[in-house]
Design an enzyme around this catalytic site. Sequence first.
Site, PDB file in Angstrom:
ATOM      1  CG  HIS A  52     -19.387  27.044 -65.235  1.00 27.54           C
ATOM      2  ND1 HIS A  52     -18.370  27.644 -65.937  1.00 27.54           N
ATOM      3  CD2 HIS A  52     -19.972  28.036 -64.524  1.00 27.54           C
ATOM      4  CE1 HIS A  52     -18.338  28.928 -65.677  1.00 27.54           C
ATOM      5  NE2 HIS A  52     -19.302  29.200 -64.813  1.00 27.54           N
ATOM      6  CE1 TYR A  85     -24.614  32.886 -58.926  1.00 24.44           C
ATOM      7  CE2 TYR A  85     -23.317  34.863 -59.276  1.00 24.44           C
ATOM      8  CZ  TYR A  85     -23.923  33.723 -59.771  1.00 24.44           C
ATOM      9  OH  TYR A  85     -23.815  33.412 -61.109  1.00 24.44           O
ATOM     10  CD  GLU A 108     -22.435  29.972 -62.822  1.00 24.16           C
ATOM     11  OE1 GLU A 108     -21.265  30.100 -62.404  1.00 24.16           O
ATOM     12  OE2 GLU A 108     -22.729  30.120 -64.006  1.00 24.16           O
ATOM     13  CD1 TRP A 149     -26.957  37.471 -62.244  1.00 22.67           C
ATOM     14  CD2 TRP A 149     -26.956  35.235 -62.176  1.00 22.67           C
ATOM     15  NE1 TRP A 149     -27.240  37.020 -63.509  1.00 22.67           N
ATOM     16  CE2 TRP A 149     -27.249  35.646 -63.500  1.00 22.67           C
ATOM     17  CE3 TRP A 149     -26.899  33.874 -61.890  1.00 22.67           C
ATOM     18  CZ2 TRP A 149     -27.483  34.751 -64.536  1.00 22.67           C
ATOM     19  CZ3 TRP A 149     -27.134  32.983 -62.919  1.00 22.67           C
ATOM     20  CH2 TRP A 149     -27.418  33.411 -64.223  1.00 22.67           C
TER      21      TRP A 149
END
Length: 180
Positions: A21, A100, A110, A157
């Site tokens: 991340h 996504y 993300e 999301w």
Amino acid sequence: MVVLVDSDGSPVGVQSKESVHGVSTPRHLAFSCHVIDTEGRLLVTRRALGKRTWPGVWTNAFCGHPAPGETFEDAVRRRAAFELGLTVDSIVCALPDFGYVARDASGIEENEHCPVFIAKAVSSLAPNPAEVAEIQWTSVSALSTATKAAPWAFSPWLIEHLPGLVSHFSGVDVESGRDV
């Protein structure tokens, strides 16, 4: 460790969660889970302010990353217990191909292949304050209205997958949140 995946969601390796991340995030495996209680209400949570990504936004009940070799069902149970002190059952994968890409205000990206699950709560809640700032039981209709009115207050999301998920709540009266 998180599971790295290709564009189809097939595993291609593993990497530490911390190193994955960042400002350029490789595609990896995750999941989101919605929880319904015995009254047919839908749980939403506000992410703790200390979370690295999207702190303080409202989202589905909980999210997580399955460990290498861990089934989604086991990962859902593990994260429900960790984030919410909750036992769940009747776990159903409603959106197996959801994925996504989004970037939060801090610049962290993300990039997830993120199947969406629905589960039933079978215990009381005991939220982990390091993960969850607030909880709210609501109806599908109220959540849909809120996400349309103030999308900035919700996780990207949730905004992306909620329209495709609404039909999976067909056994719930969307106005009252009660089973029909």
